[in-house]
Design a protein around this motif. Structure first.
Motif, PDB file in Angstrom:
ATOM      1  N   THR A 148      22.455 -21.216  -6.837  1.00  0.00           N
ATOM      2  CA  THR A 148      21.992 -22.319  -6.328  1.00  0.00           C
ATOM      3  C   THR A 148      20.321 -22.001  -5.946  1.00  0.00           C
ATOM      4  N   GLY A 149      19.805 -23.116  -6.498  1.00  0.00           N
ATOM      5  CA  GLY A 149      18.185 -22.840  -6.371  1.00  0.00           C
ATOM      6  C   GLY A 149      17.664 -23.366  -5.017  1.00  0.00           C
ATOM      7  N   GLN A 150      18.102 -22.879  -4.108  1.00  0.00           N
ATOM      8  CA  GLN A 150      17.586 -23.482  -2.770  1.00  0.00           C
ATOM      9  C   GLN A 150      17.805 -22.138  -1.823  1.00  0.00           C
ATOM     10  N   PRO A 151      16.359 -21.457  -2.044  1.00  0.00           N
ATOM     11  CA  PRO A 151      16.267 -20.128  -1.285  1.00  0.00           C
ATOM     12  C   PRO A 151      16.563 -20.089   0.190  1.00  0.00           C
ATOM     13  N   GLY A 152      16.462 -21.339   0.822  1.00  0.00           N
ATOM     14  CA  GLY A 152      16.993 -21.374   2.331  1.00  0.00           C
ATOM     15  C   GLY A 152      18.222 -20.987   2.465  1.00  0.00           C
ATOM     16  N   LYS A 153      19.378 -21.268   1.607  1.00  0.00           N
ATOM     17  CA  LYS A 153      20.728 -20.876   1.437  1.00  0.00           C
ATOM     18  C   LYS A 153      21.016 -19.510   1.243  1.00  0.00           C
ATOM     19  N   TRP A 154      19.992 -18.560   0.787  1.00  0.00           N
ATOM     20  CA  TRP A 154      20.221 -17.636   0.550  1.00  0.00           C
ATOM     21  C   TRP A 154      20.160 -16.476   1.761  1.00  0.00           C
ATOM     22  N   LYS A 155      19.363 -16.833   2.806  1.00  0.00           N
ATOM     23  CA  LYS A 155      18.602 -15.990   3.725  1.00  0.00           C
ATOM     24  C   LYS A 155      19.647 -15.544   4.412  1.00  0.00           C
ATOM     25  N   GLY A 156      19.771 -14.060   4.461  1.00  0.00           N
ATOM     26  CA  GLY A 156      20.763 -13.484   5.354  1.00  0.00           C
ATOM     27  C   GLY A 156      22.021 -12.995   4.304  1.00  0.00           C
ATOM     28  N   PHE A 157      22.038 -13.365   3.108  1.00  0.00           N
ATOM     29  CA  PHE A 157      23.281 -13.041   2.533  1.00  0.00           C
ATOM     30  C   PHE A 157      22.844 -12.227   1.218  1.00  0.00           C
ATOM     31  N   GLY A 158      21.712 -11.446   1.102  1.00  0.00           N
ATOM     32  CA  GLY A 158      21.483 -10.602   0.016  1.00  0.00           C
ATOM     33  C   GLY A 158      21.971  -9.392   0.145  1.00  0.00           C
ATOM     34  N   PRO A 159      22.240  -8.383  -0.959  1.00  0.00           N
ATOM     35  CA  PRO A 159      21.796  -8.744  -2.244  1.00  0.00           C
ATOM     36  C   PRO A 159      22.550  -9.766  -3.229  1.00  0.00           C
ATOM     37  N   LEU A 160      21.956 -10.779  -3.539  1.00  0.00           N
ATOM     38  CA  LEU A 160      22.680 -11.903  -4.609  1.00  0.00           C
ATOM     39  C   LEU A 160      23.214 -11.444  -5.705  1.00  0.00           C
ATOM     40  N   VAL A 161      23.780 -11.942  -6.577  1.00  0.00           N
ATOM     41  CA  VAL A 161      24.060 -11.395  -7.938  1.00  0.00           C
ATOM     42  C   VAL A 161      22.813 -11.582  -8.664  1.00  0.00           C
ATOM     43  N   PRO A 162      22.446 -10.525  -9.339  1.00  0.00           N
ATOM     44  CA  PRO A 162      21.347 -10.319 -10.244  1.00  0.00           C
ATOM     45  C   PRO A 162      21.330 -11.291 -11.369  1.00  0.00           C
ATOM     46  N   GLY A 163      20.045 -11.462 -11.833  1.00  0.00           N
ATOM     47  CA  GLY A 163      19.993 -12.158 -13.355  1.00  0.00           C
ATOM     48  C   GLY A 163      19.991 -13.504 -13.183  1.00  0.00           C
ATOM     49  N   MET A 164      19.621 -14.242 -12.081  1.00  0.00           N
ATOM     50  CA  MET A 164      19.530 -15.854 -12.054  1.00  0.00           C
ATOM     51  C   MET A 164      17.956 -15.974 -12.276  1.00  0.00           C
ATOM     52  N   ALA A 165      17.806 -17.124 -13.096  1.00  0.00           N
ATOM     53  CA  ALA A 165      16.520 -17.438 -13.204  1.00  0.00           C
ATOM     54  C   ALA A 165      16.367 -19.135 -12.804  1.00  0.00           C
ATOM     55  N   PHE A 166      15.294 -19.572 -12.441  1.00  0.00           N
ATOM     56  CA  PHE A 166      15.327 -21.102 -12.025  1.00  0.00           C
ATOM     57  C   PHE A 166      14.355 -22.000 -12.590  1.00  0.00           C
ATOM     58  N   ALA A 167      14.441 -23.109 -13.183  1.00  0.00           N
ATOM     59  CA  ALA A 167      13.585 -24.098 -14.034  1.00  0.00           C
ATOM     60  C   ALA A 167      13.522 -25.349 -13.031  1.00  0.00           C
ATOM     61  N   ARG A 168      12.451 -26.059 -13.149  1.00  0.00           N
ATOM     62  CA  ARG A 168      12.195 -27.126 -12.633  1.00  0.00           C
ATOM     63  C   ARG A 168      13.074 -28.312 -13.326  1.00  0.00           C
TER      64      ARG A 168
END
Ligand SMILES: *Cc1c(COP(=O)(O)O)cnc(C)c1O
Length: 391
Positions: A148-168
């Motif tokens: 999910t390309g919304q960093p606000g929703k990641w806060k406090g839940f890391g480490p996330l699954v690695p190997g994600m990249a985001f495009a516009r």
């Protein structure tokens, strides 16, 4: 509808603190629904232009899915996935027909459908990297959240699954850059209309370039139709309007008219992924949910899809003339109106005036009524919105 007594609603209010506060809920308890309307515990009715969050495809308690679910409740609630059931098979057949071939895995939500896509792509390609879109939304479980390309929703839940990249979104160069370490990308995961991210439709040229790039680098292309699928944009799959043929498609929200269900569809041309033992879900393909879903899919004929496009045009045209609306975007009955002001007070004001609407981000009003909405109901909603935006 008998209004609840004050003591009953006080007792219910006292129970609010027994629910974990993951949602900022409005002060409204919904007790009944019919068609495009719901009623609260005081007997007041609301026109529902959220349909849950793009869930109640055919309207609340729609007769077709209701009859199918009731009949199935009397027959069989559950069998394990060690056996076949009729509703699950019929639903798989209907979805395969809509996709032009292919096969389904059933689960219970959009996040689970996307988790299945992530695992399928790893298995099929032997790779792990995922490219998704900035502002995209794929669910709250750790894999889906990581994509999910919304960093606000990641806060406090890391480490996330690695190997994600985001495009516009709608930026081919940015997508090329994200796919650049080409050799190891397993999956390109895209919403055809970014729903939670502000109702941003992908342009056909971008979607076609994305498909070409994914094929070039040997990644699978998955279109997340959890919100945009099941007729919401005026075609059964939203990707039909983009001129692409994805390898994988995920569905959930609108598929069973409000009963929990999710599905991963793998096209016939997709590289093979799962074998027995690779993935599963105790409740996946539940007979009652699947029976309701069969009724939903059957109801989405040319006539209803034409109406979705017509009502969508009516709603979009009306929205663009309202005070404070800077831009109207979306497809069919998945529409966003960009406002010149914060959307939250507008959502509250609409609810106080008897209209339920959604937001998508800080300043986008999101409208996703049941697909059976009538012209008069669209006009009614527009009149309430006009009042709320003029206040
Ligand atoms: C809602 C949504 C999800 C997550 O679905 P859940 O059923 O809440 O897990 C995933 N993708 C998209 C595009 C969605 O809109």
């Amino acid at each position: 509808m008998k209004p609840a007594s004050d003591t009953v609603s006080q007792a219910l209010t006292a129970l609010h603190e027994t629910v974990l506060p993951t949602y900022a809920r409005a002060p409204l308890t919904i007790v009944r629904g019919e068609g495009c309307r719901v009623w609260d515990d005081g007997g007041r009715s609301y026109l529902d232009f959220g349909a849950g969050i793009a869930v109640v495809t055919l309207g609340h308690c729609a007769p077709g899915p209701a009859a199918a679910a009731h009949a199935q409740l009397d027959l069989l609630w559950h069998a394990s996935n060690l056996y076949w059931t009729e509703p699950m098979l019929r639903l798989a057949g209907l979805l395969s027909e809509r996709l032009g071939g292919g096969s389904a895995f059933f689960c219970n939500s959009g996040a689970e459908a996307n988790e299945a896509a992530l695992k399928y792509a790893r298995k099929a390609t032997g790779r792990t990297r995922v490219v998704a879109l900035e502002g995209g939304f794929h669910g709250r479980t750790l894999g889906a959240l990581s994509a999910t390309g919304q960093p606000g929703k990641w806060k406090g839940f890391g480490p996330l699954v690695p190997g994600m990249a985001f495009a516009r979104p709608n930026d081919v160069e940015s997508l090329e850059a994200a796919l650049a370490p080409a050799a190891d990308t397993a999956l390109l995961l895209l919403e055809p209309v970014l729903g939670e991210g502000g109702v941003i439709p992908l342009e056909p040229a971008f979607a076609q370039a994305a498909q070409e790039l994914a094929r070039e680098v040997g990644a699978l292309l998955c279109i997340d139709e959890v919100q945009a699928g099941c007729g919401r944009t005026g075609t059964f799959f939203a990707f039909e309007q983009l001129g692409i043929e994805p390898d994988l498609v995920t569905l959930a929200k609108g598929l069973a008219n409000g009963l929990p269900i999710g599905a991963l569809l793998a096209a016939e041309h997709a590289a093979a992924g799962f074998v027995p033992g690779d993935h599963g879900s105790t409740f996946g393909g539940n007979p009652v949910a699947a029976a309701a879903a069969c009724a939903v899919v059957a109801a989405l004929d040319d006539e209803l899809l034409t109406s979705v496009r017509e009502r969508g045009r009516q709603l979009a045209a009306g929205l663009s003339g309202l005070p404070g609306v800077l831009e109207v975007r979306g497809r069919g009955l998945l529409l966003g109106a960009v406002l010149d002001r914060p959307v939250a007070p507008v959502v509250d004001s609409c609810r106080e005036r008897g209209l339920i609407v959604l937001s998508a981000g800080p300043d986008v009003l999101r409208l996703t009524p049941p697909l059976v909405v009538g012209a008069a109901e669209v006009d009614e909603a527009l009149a309430v919105l006009a009042g709320a935006l003029s206040a």
